[in-house]
Design a protein around this motif. Structure first.
Motif, PDB file in Angstrom:
ATOM      1  N   TYR A 191       0.704  -1.407   0.281  1.00 51.05           N
ATOM      2  CA  TYR A 191      -0.019   0.284  -0.102  1.00 51.05           C
ATOM      3  C   TYR A 191       0.901   1.093   0.315  1.00 51.05           C
ATOM      4  CZ  TYR A 191      -3.958  -2.869   0.311  1.00 51.05           C
ATOM      5  OH  TYR A 191      -5.524  -4.142   0.495  1.00 51.05           O
ATOM      6  N   THR A 208     -10.594  -5.682  -3.200  1.00 51.03           N
ATOM      7  CA  THR A 208     -11.479  -7.593  -2.538  1.00 51.03           C
ATOM      8  C   THR A 208     -10.963  -7.602  -1.673  1.00 51.03           C
ATOM      9  OG1 THR A 208      -9.019  -8.125  -3.945  1.00 51.03           O
ATOM     10  CG2 THR A 208     -10.405  -7.812  -5.525  1.00 51.03           C
ATOM     11  N   TYR A 239     -20.964  -4.741  -0.239  1.00 54.12           N
ATOM     12  CA  TYR A 239     -22.160  -4.402  -0.895  1.00 54.12           C
ATOM     13  C   TYR A 239     -22.864  -4.246   0.671  1.00 54.12           C
ATOM     14  CZ  TYR A 239     -22.765  -9.559   0.108  1.00 54.12           C
ATOM     15  OH  TYR A 239     -22.335 -10.861   0.375  1.00 54.12           O
TER      16      TYR A 239
HETATM   17  P1  NAP Z   1     -10.712 -13.129   1.932  1.00 57.65           P
HETATM   18  O1  NAP Z   1      -9.764 -14.778   1.382  1.00 57.65           O
HETATM   19  O2  NAP Z   1     -10.283 -13.123   2.817  1.00 57.65           O
HETATM   20  O3  NAP Z   1      -8.979 -12.184   1.115  1.00 57.65           O
HETATM   21  C1  NAP Z   1      -9.289 -10.726   1.749  1.00 57.65           C
HETATM   22  C2  NAP Z   1      -7.556 -10.590   1.345  1.00 57.65           C
HETATM   23  O4  NAP Z   1      -7.758  -9.282   1.650  1.00 57.65           O
HETATM   24  C3  NAP Z   1      -7.344 -11.457   1.795  1.00 57.65           C
HETATM   25  O5  NAP Z   1      -5.874 -12.090   1.210  1.00 57.65           O
HETATM   26  C4  NAP Z   1      -5.721 -10.186   2.938  1.00 57.65           C
HETATM   27  O6  NAP Z   1      -4.676 -10.039   0.844  1.00 57.65           O
HETATM   28  C5  NAP Z   1      -6.514  -8.561   2.146  1.00 57.65           C
HETATM   29  N1  NAP Z   1      -7.263  -8.202   3.561  1.00 57.65           N
HETATM   30  C6  NAP Z   1      -8.047  -9.150   4.825  1.00 57.65           C
HETATM   31  N2  NAP Z   1      -7.901  -8.440   5.363  1.00 57.65           N
HETATM   32  C7  NAP Z   1      -7.581  -7.418   5.554  1.00 57.65           C
HETATM   33  C8  NAP Z   1      -7.013  -6.370   6.462  1.00 57.65           C
HETATM   34  N3  NAP Z   1      -7.563  -5.974   7.156  1.00 57.65           N
HETATM   35  N4  NAP Z   1      -6.362  -5.203   5.584  1.00 57.65           N
HETATM   36  C9  NAP Z   1      -5.933  -4.471   4.566  1.00 57.65           C
HETATM   37  N5  NAP Z   1      -6.152  -6.066   3.820  1.00 57.65           N
HETATM   38  C10 NAP Z   1      -7.066  -7.364   4.147  1.00 57.65           C
HETATM   39  O7  NAP Z   1     -11.343 -12.863   0.774  1.00 57.65           O
HETATM   40  P2  NAP Z   1     -12.436 -13.006  -0.619  1.00 57.65           P
HETATM   41  O8  NAP Z   1     -12.971 -14.567  -1.022  1.00 57.65           O
HETATM   42  O9  NAP Z   1     -10.750 -13.325  -1.139  1.00 57.65           O
HETATM   43  O10 NAP Z   1     -13.205 -11.695  -0.563  1.00 57.65           O
HETATM   44  C11 NAP Z   1     -12.613 -10.769  -0.670  1.00 57.65           C
HETATM   45  C12 NAP Z   1     -14.147  -9.908  -0.441  1.00 57.65           C
HETATM   46  O11 NAP Z   1     -15.505  -9.600  -1.313  1.00 57.65           O
HETATM   47  C13 NAP Z   1     -15.353  -9.922   1.202  1.00 57.65           C
HETATM   48  O12 NAP Z   1     -15.660  -8.870   1.173  1.00 57.65           O
HETATM   49  C14 NAP Z   1     -16.107 -11.164   0.271  1.00 57.65           C
HETATM   50  O13 NAP Z   1     -17.356 -10.022   1.005  1.00 57.65           O
HETATM   51  C15 NAP Z   1     -16.102  -9.899  -0.941  1.00 57.65           C
HETATM   52  N6  NAP Z   1     -17.031 -10.042  -2.007  1.00 57.65           N
HETATM   53  C16 NAP Z   1     -18.079 -10.310  -2.520  1.00 57.65           C
HETATM   54  C17 NAP Z   1     -18.825 -11.217  -3.786  1.00 57.65           C
HETATM   55  C18 NAP Z   1     -19.801 -10.028  -4.401  1.00 57.65           C
HETATM   56  O14 NAP Z   1     -20.797 -10.729  -4.668  1.00 57.65           O
HETATM   57  N7  NAP Z   1     -19.808  -8.432  -4.261  1.00 57.65           N
HETATM   58  C19 NAP Z   1     -17.888 -12.152  -4.146  1.00 57.65           C
HETATM   59  C20 NAP Z   1     -17.128 -12.260  -3.997  1.00 57.65           C
HETATM   60  C21 NAP Z   1     -16.222 -11.961  -2.270  1.00 57.65           C
HETATM   61  P3  NAP Z   1      -2.741  -9.528   2.380  1.00 57.65           P
HETATM   62  O15 NAP Z   1      -2.757 -10.296   3.067  1.00 57.65           O
HETATM   63  O16 NAP Z   1      -2.715  -9.744   0.651  1.00 57.65           O
HETATM   64  O17 NAP Z   1      -3.837  -8.040   2.137  1.00 57.65           O
END
Ligand code: NAP
Length: 278
Positions: A191, A208, A239
């Motif tokens: 960042y 994401t 969302y």
């Molecule tokens: P995930 O596997 O938990 O990944 C999120 C990534 O964000 C992590 O790999 C991490 O990357 C980073 N992260 C996590 N906590 C953080 C924090 N406190 N500060 C900064 N970076 C952080 O989750 P995901 O399954 O990819 O989903 C991510 C988001 O997308 C969720 O909010 C989910 O609800 C949303 N989503 C929405 C839809 C939709 O249809 N709108 C569909 C799928 C997912 P680093 O460790 O590399 O920084």
């Protein structure tokens, strides 16, 4: 009656259950949609054995990747991304079986090694489980109408499963991207590396990460918001709330903003399409 459902853990309020229950009622579809909160993915074969009439499942956190060894096949997109959020359960047409009228469809894609034991497998004789990724369909369809010719370079914030799907679509749309992580690996940036110079070219920014999700709505990804302009497009996969702090701060700079609601609806409609047509 056809049976559908959602696996994940924990499963509180479910958008998918509400969406499909309302759809079935409105369109007079003889089907139901149940929640299956399983504490460990190892319980998946038992779930299938106890619910032998399932036609389709959605998969949510934390199983989108862990489910893959339990599947027989993956469609090409799910294979490339390495994440599945839709499973279609197909039985070959057996005399007297009403479970799956489209069981004769041609099965394409990669065969993956089923993680089920020989004792579990016979309970699902001939059952084929095929994995798909409809998240990316929802993302692509909701992003495309907003893209301007100058949106040639993107920053993807976060490195989880959703980021992989987003990256897949950006490659498909020939948009160059850089991945931003708190702990950057080779080829990624942190960042602290995001500055005015970078933001001049990287005018599409996709969040994401879960930062800013309800109830912790007063936080946002750590980027220099004051460098954003009306050339920028900020897309947040979150969302709830509808307008995260990330989007609010982008909007205050004149950027175009988009939340994850349309993507959410789009992935559900695409899941239905997969279950019905394949
Ligand atoms: P995930 O596997 O938990 O990944 C999120 C990534 O964000 C992590 O790999 C991490 O990357 C980073 N992260 C996590 N906590 C953080 C924090 N406190 N500060 C900064 N970076 C952080 O989750 P995901 O399954 O990819 O989903 C991510 C988001 O997308 C969720 O909010 C989910 O609800 C949303 N989503 C929405 C839809 C939709 O249809 N709108 C569909 C799928 C997912 P680093 O460790 O590399 O920084």
């Amino acid at each position: 009656m056809k049976h559908y459902g959602l696996i994940g853990y924990p499963l509180g309020h479910s958008f998918s259950q509400k969406f499909f229950t309302e759809k079935f009622a409105q369109e007079n579809i003889d089907a139901d949609y149940q929640l299956f909160p399983i504490e460990q993915i190892d319980l998946f074969p038992t779930l299938l054995a106890e619910n032998p009439n399932l036609c389709g499942l959605n998969v949510t956190i934390p199983y989108k990747e862990k489910i893959i060894p339990f599947l027989d096949e993956l469609d090409e997109t799910a294979r490339e991304i390495g994440a599945v959020n839709v499973i279609k359960l197909v039985l070959p047409v057996i005399a007297g079986s009403t479970r799956n009228p489209i069981g004769q469809e041609e099965q394409r894609g990669l065969r993956v090694k089923p993680a089920m034991t020989e004792t579990q497998k016979p309970a699902m004789t001939e059952l084929t489980l095929k994995g798909y990724n409809s998240d990316v369909i929802g993302f692509e369809n909701s992003l495309k109408p907003l893209l301007q010719p100058h949106h040639k370079k993107a920053l993807i914030l976060g490195t989880g499963g959703a980021a992989k799907g987003v990256a897949y679509i950006l490659r498909k749309l020939s948009i160059h991207y850089i991945i931003v992580s708190r702990t950057p690996k080779s080829g990624q940036i942190s960042y602290a590396d995001i500055n005015a110079d970078l933001l001049r070219d990287y005018t599409l920014i996709i969040n994401t990460t879960p930062i800013g999700t309800f109830p912790k709505t007063d936080v946002c990804p750590d980027i220099p918001y004051k460098e954003l302009t009306n050339k920028h497009l900020l897309y947040d996969l979150i969302y709830n709330p509808e307008k995260t702090l990330f989007l609010q701060r982008g909007e205050a700079q004149g950027a175009t903003i988009k939340n994850g609601l349309e993507m959410l609806h789009g992935q559900a409609l695409a899941a239905w399409d997969i279950w019905e047509r394949g």
